[in-house]
Write a protein that holds these residues in place. Structure first.
Motif: not given
Length: 379
Positions: A365-373
């Motif tokens: 989850l955290y990695k995905s949010v970072q990449q999405l940003r």
């Protein structure tokens, strides 16, 4: 007869039939051919069998004729953390157990007509699956192996229910002659153990324990049956070591005991198990098992997934999709869902932004949010 899964240091993966791969079974049972997730271990009956009295091996006795009762029976643990967690899991799967009187041992599940829920001690769930008094059950994997004892009639329908995790392990004192003993090999090579004075192990697992140590080649070992607070046995002088279930290990440490390398007999958690005879011979058991399994799979799969929603500027849905799919952690289960977000500017309506919806594993989850940003930033 094939033996129960040999004790190892990990929970089995892949379809099991008490240790026998599905491809080795007789033609009366075949693997489910539709697309199921890797954790769904299920069998489809390909031929019919008449109701009859069947002998059960390992001294359990004879199974009563399948026509004696019409209700399908599911056995659940009656007390303890496993019982509470099992009821919670079924509730989360929209299969709430209705127990009118908490003192009664029988209940039902309104959404599964014709199914009786019987609350039993875990070991009795396994015993009654073998005798034919139950058709389905949810218990710990360790209980299935200890009291199933290689019975080929026990089918592991689902072996990864994600609760009740623990392991069966040998533990020895931290002090005295054991102070510098840290492995099973070192324990076996201690000169203190002889035929006249064997290594004494207190345990409630009198099938798995001797089986495990025999396979490891240990000699001069004796087992004593004990229930309850096994951790006190070495300090009281009635045992040299214990073989018991361990979760966090806190109780062992607080009683000056330690696990040793190579001493784990098996890893365990809650499993969904069935009687092969019931799946073949009892009307409705197969369909009920299918229904429960589908609900378990849906819940367990959804539990580990999070839905992430974000708005991203782009010239087209295809352009946004390409940017998203370039990041492996943003691809979702089958790809992102992308929809235009319409804005009104200078009297004109246009999709300046796009809404992205993806499903990601909890651990990502955290990695995905970072990449999405990072993907959303203008280049």
């Amino acid at each position: 007869m094939a033996s129960c899964p040999a004790p190892t240091a990990s929970v089995r993966s892949g379809p099991l039939f008490c240790g026998v791969p599905l491809r080795q079974l007789s033609s009366s049972i075949c693997p489910l051919t539709s697309s199921w997730s890797r954790r769904a271990h299920f069998l489809v009956v390909c031929s019919s069998a008449a109701s009859t009295t069947v002998s059960v091996s390992n001294g359990v006795g004879e199974m009563r004729a399948q026509t004696e009762r019409s209700a399908i029976r599911l056995g659940l643990p009656s007390k303890g953390r496993m019982a509470a967690d099992t009821l919670e899991l079924l509730k989360d799967c929209q299969l709430s157990v209705r127990q009118v009187n908490p003192r009664q041992y029988v209940a039902d599940i309104p959404l599964l007509p014709g199914l009786e829920v019987w609350f039993q001690r875990p070991k009795d769930v396994v015993r009654k699956l073998r005798s034919g008094d139950l058709d389905l059950g949810i218990v710990g994997y360790d209980t299935v192996c200890e009291y199933g004892q290689g019975d080929e009639d026990l089918v592991m329908v689902h072996e990864d229910l994600e609760y009740g995790e623990c392991h069966l392990s040998i533990a020895i004192p931290m002090y005295g002659i054991f102070e510098n003993v840290n492995t099973l090999t070192e324990l076996a090579q201690m000169p203190q153990w002889t035929a006249e004075k064997p290594l004494r192990i207190a345990t409630g697992f009198n099938y798995l324990g001797p089986k495990f140590l025999k396979e490891k080649g240990l000699q001069h070992v004796s087992f004593s049956t004990a229930d309850g607070a096994l951790e006190a046995a070495p300090a009281m002088g009635i045992a040299d070591a214990i073989l018991d279930l361990v979760s966090s290990g806190t109780t062992l440490r607080e009683n000056n005991l330690k696990e040793i390398e190579g001493g784990i007999v098996l890893k365990s958690q809650a499993v969904f198990v069935a009687s092969k005879r019931s799946l073949i011979q009892r009307k409705g058991v197969l369909n009920t098992t299918h229904e429960v399994l589908e609900r378990l799979e849906a819940h367990l799969k959804a539990t580990g997934q999070f839905t992430v929603v974000a708005n991203m500027r782009g010239g087209s849905a295809e352009e946004v999709a390409e940017r998203i799919l370039n990041q492996t952690s943003l691809s979702g289960l089958q790809g992102p869902t992308i929809s235009p977000v319409f804005c009104k500017r200078d009297g004109k309506v246009s999709p300046d932004y796009f809404a992205i919806v993806i499903c990601v594993p909890k651990k990502e989850l955290y990695k995905s949010v970072q990449q999405l940003r990072a993907t959303s930033l203008p280049h």
